[in-house]
Design an enzyme around this catalytic site. Structure first.
Site, PDB file in Angstrom:
ATOM      1  N   ILE A 119     -19.285  -0.241  -2.563  1.00  0.00           N
ATOM      2  CA  ILE A 119     -18.941  -0.982  -1.350  1.00  0.00           C
ATOM      3  C   ILE A 119     -18.612   0.014  -0.242  1.00  0.00           C
ATOM      4  CG2 ILE A 119     -17.415  -2.747  -0.371  1.00  0.00           C
ATOM      5  CD1 ILE A 119     -19.084  -3.766  -2.802  1.00  0.00           C
ATOM      6  N   ASP A 152       0.842  -1.196   0.000  1.00  0.00           N
ATOM      7  CA  ASP A 152       0.000   0.000   0.000  1.00  0.00           C
ATOM      8  C   ASP A 152       0.870   1.237   0.000  1.00  0.00           C
ATOM      9  OD1 ASP A 152      -2.173   1.983   0.780  1.00  0.00           O
ATOM     10  OD2 ASP A 152      -3.297   0.124   0.945  1.00  0.00           O
ATOM     11  N   THR A 167     -16.577   1.431   1.951  1.00  0.00           N
ATOM     12  CA  THR A 167     -15.155   1.522   2.316  1.00  0.00           C
ATOM     13  C   THR A 167     -14.775   2.991   2.438  1.00  0.00           C
ATOM     14  OG1 THR A 167     -14.212   1.828   0.112  1.00  0.00           O
ATOM     15  CG2 THR A 167     -14.718  -0.448   0.748  1.00  0.00           C
ATOM     16  N   ASN A 197      -5.567  -4.442  -6.686  1.00  0.00           N
ATOM     17  CA  ASN A 197      -6.745  -3.836  -6.097  1.00  0.00           C
ATOM     18  C   ASN A 197      -6.579  -2.349  -5.798  1.00  0.00           C
ATOM     19  OD1 ASN A 197      -9.198  -3.906  -4.066  1.00  0.00           O
ATOM     20  ND2 ASN A 197      -7.425  -3.237  -2.851  1.00  0.00           N
ATOM     21  N   TYR A 223     -12.271   7.253 -14.487  1.00  0.00           N
ATOM     22  CA  TYR A 223     -12.454   6.027 -13.686  1.00  0.00           C
ATOM     23  C   TYR A 223     -13.098   4.931 -14.541  1.00  0.00           C
ATOM     24  CZ  TYR A 223     -13.695   3.144  -9.610  1.00  0.00           C
ATOM     25  OH  TYR A 223     -13.816   2.111  -8.705  1.00  0.00           O
TER      26      TYR A 223
HETATM   27  P1  NAP Z   1      -9.816   2.201  -0.226  1.00  0.00           P
HETATM   28  O1  NAP Z   1     -10.499   1.781   1.027  1.00  0.00           O
HETATM   29  O2  NAP Z   1      -9.557   3.647  -0.486  1.00  0.00           O
HETATM   30  O3  NAP Z   1      -8.446   1.382  -0.323  1.00  0.00           O
HETATM   31  C1  NAP Z   1      -7.571   1.554  -1.392  1.00  0.00           C
HETATM   32  C2  NAP Z   1      -6.164   1.503  -0.878  1.00  0.00           C
HETATM   33  O4  NAP Z   1      -5.290   1.646  -1.997  1.00  0.00           O
HETATM   34  C3  NAP Z   1      -5.835   2.628   0.101  1.00  0.00           C
HETATM   35  O5  NAP Z   1      -5.113   2.139   1.211  1.00  0.00           O
HETATM   36  C4  NAP Z   1      -4.986   3.550  -0.746  1.00  0.00           C
HETATM   37  O6  NAP Z   1      -4.047   4.307  -0.010  1.00  0.00           O
HETATM   38  C5  NAP Z   1      -4.277   2.566  -1.641  1.00  0.00           C
HETATM   39  N1  NAP Z   1      -3.711   3.224  -2.802  1.00  0.00           N
HETATM   40  C6  NAP Z   1      -4.210   4.278  -3.502  1.00  0.00           C
HETATM   41  N2  NAP Z   1      -3.378   4.623  -4.483  1.00  0.00           N
HETATM   42  C7  NAP Z   1      -2.319   3.768  -4.405  1.00  0.00           C
HETATM   43  C8  NAP Z   1      -1.134   3.619  -5.152  1.00  0.00           C
HETATM   44  N3  NAP Z   1      -0.845   4.454  -6.169  1.00  0.00           N
HETATM   45  N4  NAP Z   1      -0.269   2.648  -4.818  1.00  0.00           N
HETATM   46  C9  NAP Z   1      -0.529   1.816  -3.773  1.00  0.00           C
HETATM   47  N5  NAP Z   1      -1.648   1.915  -3.021  1.00  0.00           N
HETATM   48  C10 NAP Z   1      -2.532   2.876  -3.343  1.00  0.00           C
HETATM   49  O7  NAP Z   1     -10.629   1.700  -1.515  1.00  0.00           O
HETATM   50  P2  NAP Z   1     -11.566   0.421  -1.765  1.00  0.00           P
HETATM   51  O8  NAP Z   1     -12.966   0.908  -1.821  1.00  0.00           O
HETATM   52  O9  NAP Z   1     -11.209  -0.698  -0.891  1.00  0.00           O
HETATM   53  O10 NAP Z   1     -11.164   0.126  -3.288  1.00  0.00           O
HETATM   54  C11 NAP Z   1     -10.303  -0.944  -3.653  1.00  0.00           C
HETATM   55  C12 NAP Z   1     -10.491  -1.192  -5.136  1.00  0.00           C
HETATM   56  O11 NAP Z   1     -11.843  -1.537  -5.405  1.00  0.00           O
HETATM   57  C13 NAP Z   1     -10.184   0.020  -6.026  1.00  0.00           C
HETATM   58  O12 NAP Z   1      -9.523  -0.409  -7.203  1.00  0.00           O
HETATM   59  C14 NAP Z   1     -11.565   0.553  -6.370  1.00  0.00           C
HETATM   60  O13 NAP Z   1     -11.580   1.260  -7.600  1.00  0.00           O
HETATM   61  C15 NAP Z   1     -12.346  -0.743  -6.440  1.00  0.00           C
HETATM   62  N6  NAP Z   1     -13.782  -0.552  -6.265  1.00  0.00           N
HETATM   63  C16 NAP Z   1     -14.265   0.035  -5.141  1.00  0.00           C
HETATM   64  C17 NAP Z   1     -15.633   0.226  -5.022  1.00  0.00           C
HETATM   65  C18 NAP Z   1     -16.239   0.897  -3.811  1.00  0.00           C
HETATM   66  O14 NAP Z   1     -17.410   1.290  -3.904  1.00  0.00           O
HETATM   67  N7  NAP Z   1     -15.545   1.035  -2.684  1.00  0.00           N
HETATM   68  C19 NAP Z   1     -16.485  -0.188  -6.048  1.00  0.00           C
HETATM   69  C20 NAP Z   1     -15.950  -0.801  -7.169  1.00  0.00           C
HETATM   70  C21 NAP Z   1     -14.586  -0.978  -7.276  1.00  0.00           C
HETATM   71  P3  NAP Z   1      -4.426   5.818   0.410  1.00  0.00           P
HETATM   72  O15 NAP Z   1      -5.511   5.703   1.402  1.00  0.00           O
HETATM   73  O16 NAP Z   1      -3.144   6.363   0.934  1.00  0.00           O
HETATM   74  O17 NAP Z   1      -4.891   6.479  -0.889  1.00  0.00           O
END
Ligand code: NAP
Length: 250
Positions: free
Chosen positions: A190, A38, A192, A91, A157
């Site tokens: 989701i 991360d 998050t 991810n 996105y």
């Molecule tokens: P999250 O809780 O924000 O977790 C994402 C993590 O990735 C964070 O710890 C973030 O760090 C880290 N990150 C961001 N940019 C990075 C980089 N350049 N290199 C390494 N780590 C990085 O998000 P999440 O909701 O779990 O999302 C995870 C994945 O699921 C993403 O690809 C997202 O597009 C996808 N997704 C999410 C949803 C939703 O509704 N939540 C829906 C569909 C798809 P920082 O906090 O420091 O930025």
């Protein structure tokens, strides 16, 4: 009771929060050693500590998926620590700017493409050689429902997530006879930290877009990731699986 992933080494980008955190913990619960990668090292270390406190094996690594050398170094550290790579979950992702396409800034476009699409490619180009040396593996790319349909004001996105689905199919074809399976997952919205910037009333509106009329939970995505990573999914490659409370059925 036997566990699905005993002896496997799993690499999870964005593993310090949200879906990546739930996935890392679910992998460890199934017996895998987990590398939690991360940008946010404190988040990755917190998840690693949770796994170790339950008797599992985990390593936190700080890396930026939008930097090819950084993610290459994370893979090298993984091999140095655990000696192999069996599972990779690409991810890490960001939300990106919200604006109609004609008003999108070039810098905002580049940023979301850099993390959400380039980051998956950079990760795969380092993961695949490591997996081939390990005798094969399973790659799971975190796309989105927005890898299948549009969403107003989210051009970067949506484009990046459609690209992740294409990249998944291509790599699946290339490595199908070499023991590497590659699949993509399309979560609905989701609950998050990624959604934390949105006001509560807009979250209720977003929840209502799903026929189940709620947001998903990270664990509901992680359970599908574990299945695709496991031998139970041995004939599954090149596919895209929504986990979306019915969003795409409308
Ligand atoms: P999250 O809780 O924000 O977790 C994402 C993590 O990735 C964070 O710890 C973030 O760090 C880290 N990150 C961001 N940019 C990075 C980089 N350049 N290199 C390494 N780590 C990085 O998000 P999440 O909701 O779990 O999302 C995870 C994945 O699921 C993403 O690809 C997202 O597009 C996808 N997704 C999410 C949803 C939703 O509704 N939540 C829906 C569909 C798809 P920082 O906090 O420091 O930025």
């Amino acid at each position: 009771m036997s566990r699905e992933l005993t002896g496997k080494v799993a690499f999870v980008t964005g593993g310090g929060s949200g879906i990546g955190e739930a996935t890392s913990i679910a992998f460890a619960d199934e017996g895998a050693s987990v590398v939690i990668v991360d940008f946010d090292l404190a988040g990755a270390e917190r998840v690693a500590a949770t796994i170790v406190s339950k008797g599992g094996l985990a390593q936190a690594i700080k890396a930026d998926v939008s930097d090819d050398a950084s993610i290459g170094d994370a893979i090298s550290q993984t091999i140095a620590k655990f000696g192999r790579l069996d599972i990779a979950v690409n991810n890490a992702g960001i939300g990106g700017d919200m604006a109609p396409t004609g008003d999108q800034s070039v810098s905002g476009w580049r940023k979301v493409m850099g993390v959400n699409l380039d980051g998956v490619f950079y990760s795969m180009r380092h993961e695949i050689p490591a997996m081939l040396k390990s005798g094969g593996g399973s790659i799971i790319n975190m796309a989105s429902i927005l890898g299948a349909v549009g969403f107003a004001n989210s051009a970067g996105y949506v484009t990046a997530k459609h690209g992740v689905v294409g990249l998944t199919k291509n790599a699946a074809i290339e490595y199908a006879t070499q023991g590497i399976r590659v699949n993509a997952i399309g979560p609905g919205f989701i609950n998050t930290p990624l959604l934390s910037a949105l006001p509560a009333d807009s979250l209720a509106g977003i929840a209502s877009l799903h026929p189940m009329n709620r947001l998903g939970q990270s664990r509901e995505v992680a359970d599908l990731v574990v299945f695709l990573a496991s031998e139970k999914a041995s004939f599954i490659t090149g596919s895209y699986y929504p986990v979306d409370g019915g969003y795409l059925a409308r």
